[in-house]
Write a protein that holds these residues in place. Structure first.
Motif, PDB file in Angstrom:
ATOM      1  N   THR A   1       0.854  -1.199   0.000  1.00 33.94           N
ATOM      2  CA  THR A   1       0.000   0.000   0.000  1.00 33.94           C
ATOM      3  C   THR A   1       0.882   1.239   0.000  1.00 33.94           C
ATOM      4  O   THR A   1       2.094   1.172   0.233  1.00 33.94           O
ATOM      5  CB  THR A   1      -0.910   0.013   1.244  1.00 33.94           C
ATOM      6  OG1 THR A   1      -0.062   0.148   2.378  1.00 33.94           O
ATOM      7  CG2 THR A   1      -1.754  -1.233   1.333  1.00 33.94           C
ATOM      8  N   GLU A   2       0.225   2.328  -0.228  1.00 32.81           N
ATOM      9  CA  GLU A   2       0.942   3.604  -0.233  1.00 32.81           C
ATOM     10  C   GLU A   2       1.502   3.891   1.149  1.00 32.81           C
ATOM     11  O   GLU A   2       2.613   4.416   1.293  1.00 32.81           O
ATOM     12  CB  GLU A   2      -0.007   4.741  -0.660  1.00 32.81           C
ATOM     13  CG  GLU A   2       0.738   6.042  -0.903  1.00 32.81           C
ATOM     14  CD  GLU A   2      -0.207   7.125  -1.415  1.00 32.81           C
ATOM     15  OE1 GLU A   2       0.121   8.269  -1.123  1.00 32.81           O
ATOM     16  OE2 GLU A   2      -1.206   6.828  -2.067  1.00 32.81           O
ATOM     17  N   GLN A   3       0.760   3.508   2.156  1.00 30.21           N
ATOM     18  CA  GLN A   3       1.224   3.712   3.535  1.00 30.21           C
ATOM     19  C   GLN A   3       2.480   2.870   3.784  1.00 30.21           C
ATOM     20  O   GLN A   3       3.436   3.339   4.391  1.00 30.21           O
ATOM     21  CB  GLN A   3       0.104   3.321   4.519  1.00 30.21           C
ATOM     22  CG  GLN A   3       0.527   3.582   5.949  1.00 30.21           C
ATOM     23  CD  GLN A   3      -0.574   3.154   6.944  1.00 30.21           C
ATOM     24  OE1 GLN A   3      -1.656   2.711   6.537  1.00 30.21           O
ATOM     25  NE2 GLN A   3      -0.293   3.303   8.204  1.00 30.21           N
ATOM     26  N   ASP A   4       2.479   1.600   3.312  1.00 29.26           N
ATOM     27  CA  ASP A   4       3.663   0.748   3.472  1.00 29.26           C
ATOM     28  C   ASP A   4       4.861   1.374   2.770  1.00 29.26           C
ATOM     29  O   ASP A   4       5.986   1.371   3.282  1.00 29.26           O
ATOM     30  CB  ASP A   4       3.407  -0.647   2.867  1.00 29.26           C
ATOM     31  CG  ASP A   4       2.406  -1.456   3.697  1.00 29.26           C
ATOM     32  OD1 ASP A   4       2.273  -1.143   4.907  1.00 29.26           O
ATOM     33  OD2 ASP A   4       1.812  -2.379   3.135  1.00 29.26           O
TER      34      ASP A   4
ATOM     35  N   GLY B   1       8.256   2.705   4.529  1.00 29.12           N
ATOM     36  CA  GLY B   1       9.538   2.186   4.050  1.00 29.12           C
ATOM     37  C   GLY B   1      10.498   3.315   3.695  1.00 29.12           C
ATOM     38  O   GLY B   1      11.687   3.271   3.997  1.00 29.12           O
ATOM     39  N   GLN B   2       9.953   4.330   3.017  1.00 31.57           N
ATOM     40  CA  GLN B   2      10.769   5.488   2.652  1.00 31.57           C
ATOM     41  C   GLN B   2      11.289   6.218   3.900  1.00 31.57           C
ATOM     42  O   GLN B   2      12.433   6.651   3.955  1.00 31.57           O
ATOM     43  CB  GLN B   2       9.956   6.471   1.794  1.00 31.57           C
ATOM     44  CG  GLN B   2       9.746   6.013   0.382  1.00 31.57           C
ATOM     45  CD  GLN B   2      11.039   6.047  -0.417  1.00 31.57           C
ATOM     46  OE1 GLN B   2      11.963   5.285  -0.118  1.00 31.57           O
ATOM     47  NE2 GLN B   2      11.103   6.874  -1.418  1.00 31.57           N
ATOM     48  N   GLU B   3      10.407   6.345   4.885  1.00 31.13           N
ATOM     49  CA  GLU B   3      10.795   7.016   6.127  1.00 31.13           C
ATOM     50  C   GLU B   3      11.894   6.231   6.844  1.00 31.13           C
ATOM     51  O   GLU B   3      12.879   6.795   7.325  1.00 31.13           O
ATOM     52  CB  GLU B   3       9.561   7.150   7.042  1.00 31.13           C
ATOM     53  CG  GLU B   3       9.823   8.066   8.238  1.00 31.13           C
ATOM     54  CD  GLU B   3       8.541   8.250   9.065  1.00 31.13           C
ATOM     55  OE1 GLU B   3       8.712   8.269  10.294  1.00 31.13           O
ATOM     56  OE2 GLU B   3       7.455   8.359   8.497  1.00 31.13           O
ATOM     57  N   LEU B   4      11.731   4.897   6.911  1.00 30.01           N
ATOM     58  CA  LEU B   4      12.761   4.048   7.524  1.00 30.01           C
ATOM     59  C   LEU B   4      14.082   4.151   6.757  1.00 30.01           C
ATOM     60  O   LEU B   4      15.174   4.203   7.350  1.00 30.01           O
ATOM     61  CB  LEU B   4      12.304   2.589   7.554  1.00 30.01           C
ATOM     62  CG  LEU B   4      11.297   2.241   8.655  1.00 30.01           C
ATOM     63  CD1 LEU B   4      10.782   0.811   8.471  1.00 30.01           C
ATOM     64  CD2 LEU B   4      11.931   2.376  10.026  1.00 30.01           C
ATOM     65  N   LEU B   5      13.976   4.189   5.438  1.00 28.89           N
ATOM     66  CA  LEU B   5      15.169   4.318   4.599  1.00 28.89           C
ATOM     67  C   LEU B   5      15.879   5.642   4.864  1.00 28.89           C
ATOM     68  O   LEU B   5      17.116   5.707   4.978  1.00 28.89           O
ATOM     69  CB  LEU B   5      14.764   4.201   3.119  1.00 28.89           C
ATOM     70  CG  LEU B   5      15.903   4.164   2.118  1.00 28.89           C
ATOM     71  CD1 LEU B   5      16.787   2.946   2.357  1.00 28.89           C
ATOM     72  CD2 LEU B   5      15.353   4.148   0.705  1.00 28.89           C
TER      73      LEU B   5
END
Length: 179
Positions: A4-7, A11-15
């Motif tokens: 999903t867009e939220q996932d 993921g981007q935030e964690l990256l």
């Protein structure tokens, strides 16, 4: 697998957080490397200065020892010369004493008393010369003993200098390995 867009955003935030952490870790690592290099350089300079100081001290001590040995040798030679001179004077006095004894038998009674006084004087001088010779021999033995001690000290200093040079060589090899 459905993302999903939220996932995706998580993921981007964690990256992005991981990227920031990696950047911080790299900066900390670089700082630690800089500090270690500075510390190593300071230690190396201190060790080199200490080693140079020790080498200088050892050389100075060795030079002083050599000077003292030369002075002792000179003193021993001087005492030997004086001893030889005193022995020569004693032989001359003994020869004169013997001559007087031989001639005394041929002399008259008045001359005998004069010669006896001269003989007594010569005996006294001979005794003084013998005592002086003994003193000179004692001084000579003392100087020879001191010379032997100086020689032992010199040998010890030379061995110590060799040991310092070996330690210096080992330290230089360690420094080379560390670099």
């Amino acid at each position: 697998l459905h993302i999903t867009e939220q996932d995706y955003n998580e993921g981007q935030e964690l990256l992005q957080q991981s990227s920031i952490k990696v950047t911080q870790l790299r900066a900390n690592l670089q700082l630690q490397q800089d500090e270690a290099t500075t510390h190593f350089t300071e230690c190396e300079q201190q060790h080199r200065a200490q080693i140079a100081g020790l080498e200088g001290d050892m050389r100075n001590m060795l030079e002083e020892n050599k000077k003292m040995m030369q002075q002792s040798l000179s003193k021993v030679r001087q005492l030997q010369d004086e001893n030889t001179d005193l022995k020569t004077r004693q032989q001359e006095a003994t020869g004169f004493f013997n001559w007087l004894q031989k001639n005394m038998m041929n002399a008259g009674c008045s001359k005998i008393s004069n010669l006896k006084e001269s003989i007594l004087d010569l005996k006294g001088e001979n005794t003084q010369l013998q005592e002086h010779i003994k003193e000179m021999e004692i001084k000579l033995h003392e100087e020879q003993r001191m010379l032997a001690e100086e020689h032992v000290r010199t040998v010890h200093l030379e061995e110590s200098l060799k040991e310092v040079e070996l330690n210096l060589k080992g330290a230089k090899q360690k420094l080379a390995q560390m670099e």
